[in-house]
Design an enzyme around this catalytic site. Structure first.
Site, PDB file in Angstrom:
ATOM      1  N   ASP A  17      49.187  27.233  10.810  1.00  0.00           N
ATOM      2  CA  ASP A  17      47.849  27.020  10.237  1.00  0.00           C
ATOM      3  C   ASP A  17      47.465  25.541  10.322  1.00  0.00           C
ATOM      4  O   ASP A  17      46.303  25.200  10.570  1.00  0.00           O
ATOM      5  CB  ASP A  17      47.822  27.446   8.760  1.00  0.00           C
ATOM      6  CG  ASP A  17      48.028  28.937   8.568  1.00  0.00           C
ATOM      7  OD1 ASP A  17      48.725  29.545   9.398  1.00  0.00           O
ATOM      8  OD2 ASP A  17      47.514  29.484   7.582  1.00  0.00           O
ATOM      9  N   LYS A  76      50.437  13.754  -1.367  1.00  0.00           N
ATOM     10  CA  LYS A  76      49.289  13.891  -2.269  1.00  0.00           C
ATOM     11  C   LYS A  76      49.032  12.629  -3.096  1.00  0.00           C
ATOM     12  O   LYS A  76      47.886  12.219  -3.265  1.00  0.00           O
ATOM     13  CB  LYS A  76      49.466  15.116  -3.172  1.00  0.00           C
ATOM     14  CG  LYS A  76      49.230  16.441  -2.428  1.00  0.00           C
ATOM     15  CD  LYS A  76      49.526  17.642  -3.297  1.00  0.00           C
ATOM     16  CE  LYS A  76      49.133  18.957  -2.658  1.00  0.00           C
ATOM     17  NZ  LYS A  76      49.848  19.322  -1.453  1.00  0.00           N
ATOM     18  N   SER A 108      45.040  27.365  -1.500  1.00  0.00           N
ATOM     19  CA  SER A 108      46.124  26.474  -1.106  1.00  0.00           C
ATOM     20  C   SER A 108      46.406  26.629   0.394  1.00  0.00           C
ATOM     21  O   SER A 108      46.242  27.731   0.946  1.00  0.00           O
ATOM     22  CB  SER A 108      47.363  26.818  -1.923  1.00  0.00           C
ATOM     23  OG  SER A 108      48.416  25.930  -1.599  1.00  0.00           O
ATOM     24  N   GLY A 109      46.844  25.550   1.017  1.00  0.00           N
ATOM     25  CA  GLY A 109      47.081  25.582   2.464  1.00  0.00           C
ATOM     26  C   GLY A 109      47.934  26.754   2.918  1.00  0.00           C
ATOM     27  O   GLY A 109      47.533  27.529   3.800  1.00  0.00           O
ATOM     28  N   THR A 144      45.858  22.728  -4.206  1.00  0.00           N
ATOM     29  CA  THR A 144      46.740  21.807  -4.926  1.00  0.00           C
ATOM     30  C   THR A 144      46.312  20.365  -4.704  1.00  0.00           C
ATOM     31  O   THR A 144      46.315  19.548  -5.639  1.00  0.00           O
ATOM     32  CB  THR A 144      48.208  22.024  -4.483  1.00  0.00           C
ATOM     33  OG1 THR A 144      48.427  23.409  -4.242  1.00  0.00           O
ATOM     34  CG2 THR A 144      49.169  21.542  -5.534  1.00  0.00           C
ATOM     35  N   THR A 145      45.926  20.059  -3.484  1.00  0.00           N
ATOM     36  CA  THR A 145      45.417  18.715  -3.198  1.00  0.00           C
ATOM     37  C   THR A 145      44.215  18.405  -4.091  1.00  0.00           C
ATOM     38  O   THR A 145      44.118  17.312  -4.668  1.00  0.00           O
ATOM     39  CB  THR A 145      44.984  18.607  -1.721  1.00  0.00           C
ATOM     40  OG1 THR A 145      46.094  18.899  -0.880  1.00  0.00           O
ATOM     41  CG2 THR A 145      44.456  17.217  -1.408  1.00  0.00           C
ATOM     42  N   HIS A 187      49.816  17.193   2.372  1.00  0.00           N
ATOM     43  CA  HIS A 187      51.043  17.907   2.021  1.00  0.00           C
ATOM     44  C   HIS A 187      51.655  17.274   0.773  1.00  0.00           C
ATOM     45  O   HIS A 187      51.307  16.154   0.393  1.00  0.00           O
ATOM     46  CB  HIS A 187      52.013  17.911   3.207  1.00  0.00           C
ATOM     47  CG  HIS A 187      51.539  18.806   4.320  1.00  0.00           C
ATOM     48  ND1 HIS A 187      51.832  18.594   5.637  1.00  0.00           N
ATOM     49  CD2 HIS A 187      50.762  19.941   4.263  1.00  0.00           C
ATOM     50  CE1 HIS A 187      51.261  19.554   6.351  1.00  0.00           C
ATOM     51  NE2 HIS A 187      50.614  20.373   5.543  1.00  0.00           N
ATOM     52  N   ASP A 222      43.992  26.102   4.770  1.00  0.00           N
ATOM     53  CA  ASP A 222      43.773  25.361   6.022  1.00  0.00           C
ATOM     54  C   ASP A 222      42.854  26.173   6.942  1.00  0.00           C
ATOM     55  O   ASP A 222      41.987  25.616   7.618  1.00  0.00           O
ATOM     56  CB  ASP A 222      45.099  25.089   6.731  1.00  0.00           C
ATOM     57  CG  ASP A 222      45.949  24.043   6.024  1.00  0.00           C
ATOM     58  OD1 ASP A 222      45.510  23.516   4.981  1.00  0.00           O
ATOM     59  OD2 ASP A 222      47.061  23.770   6.512  1.00  0.00           O
ATOM     60  N   THR A 234      42.021  21.679  -0.158  1.00  0.00           N
ATOM     61  CA  THR A 234      42.894  22.806  -0.456  1.00  0.00           C
ATOM     62  C   THR A 234      43.293  22.722  -1.933  1.00  0.00           C
ATOM     63  O   THR A 234      43.205  21.647  -2.544  1.00  0.00           O
ATOM     64  CB  THR A 234      44.119  22.780   0.458  1.00  0.00           C
ATOM     65  OG1 THR A 234      44.620  21.452   0.503  1.00  0.00           O
ATOM     66  CG2 THR A 234      43.752  23.236   1.859  1.00  0.00           C
ATOM     67  N   ARG A 285      43.655  21.516  15.619  1.00  0.00           N
ATOM     68  CA  ARG A 285      43.055  21.877  16.910  1.00  0.00           C
ATOM     69  C   ARG A 285      41.554  22.097  16.785  1.00  0.00           C
ATOM     70  O   ARG A 285      40.770  21.588  17.582  1.00  0.00           O
ATOM     71  CB  ARG A 285      43.720  23.133  17.486  1.00  0.00           C
ATOM     72  CG  ARG A 285      43.390  23.344  18.971  1.00  0.00           C
ATOM     73  CD  ARG A 285      43.881  24.694  19.468  1.00  0.00           C
ATOM     74  NE  ARG A 285      42.995  25.762  19.031  1.00  0.00           N
ATOM     75  CZ  ARG A 285      41.842  26.085  19.616  1.00  0.00           C
ATOM     76  NH1 ARG A 285      41.408  25.427  20.673  1.00  0.00           N
ATOM     77  NH2 ARG A 285      41.100  27.064  19.138  1.00  0.00           N
ATOM     78  N   HIS A 312      53.706  27.047   6.848  1.00  0.00           N
ATOM     79  CA  HIS A 312      52.440  27.432   7.484  1.00  0.00           C
ATOM     80  C   HIS A 312      52.071  26.457   8.604  1.00  0.00           C
ATOM     81  O   HIS A 312      50.896  26.146   8.816  1.00  0.00           O
ATOM     82  CB  HIS A 312      51.332  27.491   6.431  1.00  0.00           C
ATOM     83  CG  HIS A 312      51.093  26.178   5.723  1.00  0.00           C
ATOM     84  ND1 HIS A 312      52.079  25.487   5.062  1.00  0.00           N
ATOM     85  CD2 HIS A 312      49.984  25.415   5.606  1.00  0.00           C
ATOM     86  CE1 HIS A 312      51.575  24.371   4.550  1.00  0.00           C
ATOM     87  NE2 HIS A 312      50.314  24.296   4.879  1.00  0.00           N
TER      88      HIS A 312
HETATM   89  O1  LIG Z   1      49.292  22.896   2.736  1.00  0.00           O
HETATM   90  C1  LIG Z   1      48.342  22.165   2.778  1.00  0.00           C
HETATM   91  C2  LIG Z   1      47.845  21.635   4.065  1.00  0.00           C
HETATM   92  O2  LIG Z   1      48.492  22.162   5.178  1.00  0.00           O
HETATM   93  C3  LIG Z   1      47.654  21.756   1.565  1.00  0.00           C
HETATM   94  O3  LIG Z   1      47.616  22.788   0.611  1.00  0.00           O
HETATM   95  P1  LIG Z   1      47.665  22.419  -0.922  1.00  0.00           P
HETATM   96  O4  LIG Z   1      46.650  21.341  -1.146  1.00  0.00           O
HETATM   97  O5  LIG Z   1      47.323  23.650  -1.677  1.00  0.00           O
HETATM   98  O6  LIG Z   1      49.071  21.926  -1.188  1.00  0.00           O
END
Ligand SMILES: O=C(CO)COP(=O)(O)O
Length: 126
Positions: free
Chosen positions: A93, A14, A57-58, A38-39, A10, A63, A36, A99, A90
């Protein structure tokens, strides 16, 4: 044999994930890292030599994409640094991803200290 590892964080976590990956860059180098969006960008900026592939992106389904890969047996480990102090739009997600990782007994770490222990325990040498 190279593994596929999911690396996700998150926003406020990061930098910690990018630093963790930098500390373990040599051990991570042979493996495929799925992140994901952005990460993955932050990770690749800090570690340009790592083999990073991104999904969405998550909050936009990333996710869930990683969860799908886990269900298909395509992920052998997950390093996920969630933000313990910020609500996530989210959240469902995020819970689903955790899980499904439990369902398939994928080795997971949720903080730098536990991620260090996974590496020390030989995750990347399998
Ligand atoms: O939201 C995320 C994990 O739940 C990560 O998504 P991003 O890497 O796109 O920010």
């Amino acid at each position: 044999m190279p593994l596929t590892l999911a690396l996700v964080a998150h926003d406020r976590m990061k930098p910690a994930l990018a630093e963790w990956a930098a500390r373990h860059a040599e051990e991570l180098a042979p493996h495929a890292l799925i992140c994901t969006a952005t990460t993955g960008g932050v990770l690749q900026d800090r570690n340009p030599d790592l083999n990073v592939t991104t999904v969405k992106s998550g909050p936009l389904g990333g996710d869930q994409q990683i969860g799908g890969m886990i269900a298909e047996g395509r992920v052998q480990g997950m390093i996920f640094f969630p933000d313990p102090l910020a609500p996530q739009a989210h959240d469902v997600d995020v819970k689903a991803l955790l899980r499904i990782a439990l369902v398939y007994d994928v080795p997971c770490a949720f903080s730098p200290a536990t991620a260090d222990l996974l590496v020390a325990g030989g995750l990347l040498r399998r």
